[in-house]
Design an enzyme around this catalytic site. Structure first.
Site, PDB file in Angstrom:
ATOM      1  N   CYS A   1      -2.300  -9.685  -5.934  1.00  0.00           N
ATOM      2  CA  CYS A   1      -2.157  -9.129  -7.290  1.00  0.00           C
ATOM      3  C   CYS A   1      -1.032  -8.095  -7.335  1.00  0.00           C
ATOM      4  CB  CYS A   1      -3.471  -8.519  -7.765  1.00  0.00           C
ATOM      5  SG  CYS A   1      -4.787  -9.718  -7.982  1.00  0.00           S
TER       6      CYS A   1
ATOM      7  N   ASP B   1      -4.105   5.465  -9.701  1.00  0.00           N
ATOM      8  CA  ASP B   1      -4.933   4.345  -9.274  1.00  0.00           C
ATOM      9  C   ASP B   1      -5.371   4.634  -7.846  1.00  0.00           C
ATOM     10  OD1 ASP B   1      -5.935   2.010  -8.191  1.00  0.00           O
ATOM     11  OD2 ASP B   1      -4.304   0.725  -8.883  1.00  0.00           O
TER      12      ASP B   1
ATOM     13  N   GLN C   1      -7.401   2.000  -3.581  1.00  0.00           N
ATOM     14  CA  GLN C   1      -7.221   1.821  -2.143  1.00  0.00           C
ATOM     15  C   GLN C   1      -7.252   3.132  -1.376  1.00  0.00           C
ATOM     16  OE1 GLN C   1      -7.216  -1.062  -0.593  1.00  0.00           O
ATOM     17  NE2 GLN C   1      -7.303  -2.236  -2.483  1.00  0.00           N
TER      18      GLN C   1
ATOM     19  N   LYS D   1     -14.961  -1.107  -3.169  1.00  0.00           N
ATOM     20  CA  LYS D   1     -13.981  -0.913  -2.092  1.00  0.00           C
ATOM     21  C   LYS D   1     -14.327   0.276  -1.194  1.00  0.00           C
ATOM     22  CE  LYS D   1     -10.227  -2.948  -4.836  1.00  0.00           C
ATOM     23  NZ  LYS D   1     -10.080  -4.229  -4.137  1.00  0.00           N
TER      24      LYS D   1
ATOM     25  N   HIS E   1      -0.443  -2.586  -8.221  1.00  0.00           N
ATOM     26  CA  HIS E   1      -1.323  -3.725  -8.454  1.00  0.00           C
ATOM     27  C   HIS E   1      -1.167  -4.158  -9.907  1.00  0.00           C
ATOM     28  CE1 HIS E   1      -5.215  -5.797  -9.034  1.00  0.00           C
ATOM     29  NE2 HIS E   1      -5.324  -5.871  -7.716  1.00  0.00           N
TER      30      HIS E   1
END
Length: 405
Positions: free
Chosen positions: A364, A201, A204, A227, A124
């Site tokens: 993104c 990261d 997700q 999220k 991302h």
């Protein structure tokens, strides 16, 4: 689908799901962008504002004491959720993006010209641009792990990119475009063997799979509240305490200091050193409620999500005008498609007319799109409150699209 999981009872806890869009029942498949919030989160935040609204720390009055207790209890909830060694390893941020920027601007300030950062093609923008800005400031070199044809990271190419000059491996756990689950265990082990620091990261991943930062062996882990059924405006940076202690502040203001005079300032210990100003108090309490909600769900919710994604992928593959992008061996949360004869934007707008919410664009992830030779995709992201009937209705709506072109 797991017989232990009652999705109908679960959906009753999400008020936003029970509405019509363009005269059709809402089918919400944009969960990778943001998920809806259960009553537990809404109630916790409402109760704070109705009863305990006060700024945290330092005050002598009862409301502040209650607010501080709930706020710091939320930090403990997050620490348990990611299996941090201690609550002080949890830093509140506005989201994954701010968490990564914090590391880039604080830890990254020590990097020297010629040092290297290793990213991947799947990233991302939030895990690309902060490192590019750092590279421009300090002469750092960025290297990128390429993809295989099925949308996985190419480990054969990745491992030689890790050298003694690699100072940081910064990588997503799950791609927000392809749903690819990255081989973190191998990459983190290889990075550590070179003496590199690792940042994951988890934006997700955290809402779909267990997170154990100690088992992963990563040095930093970032994720966003919104999220995984929590509020917007709140995120988390996990950092190994030994690293956080060595890092300078990023922003100055209240709370992050021990003593201020015009002759100089002594800074607070982590995590407060990185939490300048009034923090997102209600949002932290809401995030803790979301994590409690998620960790106390009945058995079978992860299988529910896996079954929905499999049903969706199988149905997409049966449509001759749909091209599914990437076929990773381990996939979570999202699937992206393009079409033979029309733009994803047109398809997304038509699906919205049928009450189906999905996302269109580059997500993104422009470097990934460039590597794939695409200018965007239509992305579906089912979550634990979606149903087999909703997936079937979505596939039926897709099958009708040629009628409109």
């Amino acid at each position: 689908m797991s017989a232990h999981f009652d999705v109908s009872a679960l959906r009753a806890q999400f008020p936003a799901l029970h509405q019509t869009i363009n005269g059709r029942p809402l089918i919400y498949l944009d969960n990778a962008a943001t998920s809806h919030k259960p009553l537990a989160v809404l109630t916790a935040m409402d109760a704070f504002y109705r009863r305990d609204n006060a700024n945290v720390h330092r005050a002598a009055h009862t409301l502040s004491a209650r607010a501080t207790e709930a706020f710091e209890a939320a930090r403990g909830t997050v620490a348990r959720f990611v299996n941090a060694a201690r609550p002080e390893e949890i830093v509140w941020t506005r989201g994954t993006t701010e968490a990564i920027n914090l590391v880039a601007n604080s830890w990254g300030a020590a990097l020297q010209p010629g040092d290297e950062i290793l990213l991947s093609t799947l990233e991302h923008h939030a895990n690309i641009v902060p490192w590019q800005l750092l590279a421009q400031r300090q002469g750092v070199q960025i290297k990128v792990i390429p993809l295989t044809a099925n949308g996985e990271l190419d480990l054969t190419a990745a491992l030689p990119l890790l050298t003694p000059r690699t100072r940081l491996l910064a990588i997503s756990q799950v791609s927000n475009v392809l749903g690819t689950v990255t081989p973190l265990a191998q990459l983190i082990a290889a990075a550590k063997s070179m003496g590199a620091i690792t940042l994951v990261d988890g934006a997700q991943a955290a809402g779909h799979m267990p997170v154990d930062v100690q088992a992963l062996g990563c040095d930093f882990y970032a994720f966003s509240g919104h999220k995984l059924y929590g509020p917007t405006g709140i995120g988390v940076l996990y950092g190994r305490y030994e690293l956080l202690e060595q890092m300078p502040p990023w922003q100055g203001g209240g709370e992050m200091i021990r003593k201020v005079s015009f002759a100089g300032t002594r800074f607070n210990a982590p995590p407060f050193r990185f939490e300048a100003g009034t923090p997102p108090i209600a949002e932290a309490i809401g995030l803790a409620a979301a994590l409690d909600f998620l960790t106390t769900l009945p058995e079978g919710w992860r299988q529910q999500e896996a079954d929905l994604l499999a049903q969706l992928c199988d149905g997409l593959d049966a449509l001759p005008f749909v091209r599914r992008i990437g076929r990773p061996s381990e996939q979570v949360g999202v699937v992206s498609v393009t079409f033979a004869d029309w733009h994803p934007q047109d398809a997304g707008e038509l699906l919205d007319q049928m009450g189906i919410a999905c996302r269109v664009g580059h997500h993104c992830a422009m470097p990934l799109m460039e590597a794939l030779g695409l200018d965007g995709t239509l992305r579906f992201a089912p979550a634990l409150y979606n149903t087999r009937e909703e997936i079937a209705a979505t596939l039926a709506a897709l099958a009708r699209l040629p009628e409109f072109f």
